[in-house]
Motif scaffolding. Sequence first.
Motif: not given
Ligand SMILES: [Zn+2]
Length: 262
Positions: A132-134, A165-167, A194-196, A236-238
Amino acid sequence: MLIGAHVDPTDPVAEATARAADAVQFFLADPQGWKAPQPRADAEQLRTAGVDVYVHAPYVVNVATGNNRIRIPSRKLLLAHAKAAAAIGAKGLVVHGGHVNAGDDPATGFDNWRKALAYAQEAGGFGLPVLIENTAGGDNACARRLDSLARLWDAIGDHEVGFCLDTCHAHAGGEELLGLVDRVKAITGRIDLVHANNSKDAFGSGRDRHDNLHGGTIDPELLVTVIRAAGAPVIVETPGGTTGQSDDIAFLRAQLGAETSV
Ligand SMILES: [Zn+2]
């Protein structure tokens, strides 16, 4: 520490190679649609390529909502994506925490999450960890602020469920990044991924617009501090395609002292 990127689903292994990524994340169907995922012809390649695979569930999935015309298809679609993700050897299925509608009691959202997990369990289980993602926005979100996350985990903590955790989402959602990992782990006991991402928008804006790690409103050093503390695989989702994401991965690898396995 495994470092990778969210990529186009057409040829994820090639995308990983192009970025020198240890891991990839992608969608198995239109993220804005309700179509069930289809079996992939490259399932065997994905299972054996030596690249860790994560799948992101469609954005339309909202198992928390009090609207049954969304909630019931959402839990079915989540289960379908989990089974399809397990079939390609994915390490986890990421799904947003969801929300209830304005005026609805947030408690129903947490209880609907419990029901969704019980539904999946009765159907034989997800077959892989569901993470589960924030989320960044909304006043009625289940996993935007940590007070809500604590109530969510009170409702579902008996089930086997992980946390992503998505920063960008934390920053835009109004949670201070400094010390965040400890505060999250005090609730969930774990951070699985982590989604950075940096954020184009200000702290607490509630907006979800990712930026490259050196762009945006978050100090890149603070991002590194959070990622190091989390000690989990990083995606990374950049923006910026192969070049932008390769630069972000290389920056993290240099900062974290990690070596590529590719
Ligand atoms: Zn994300």
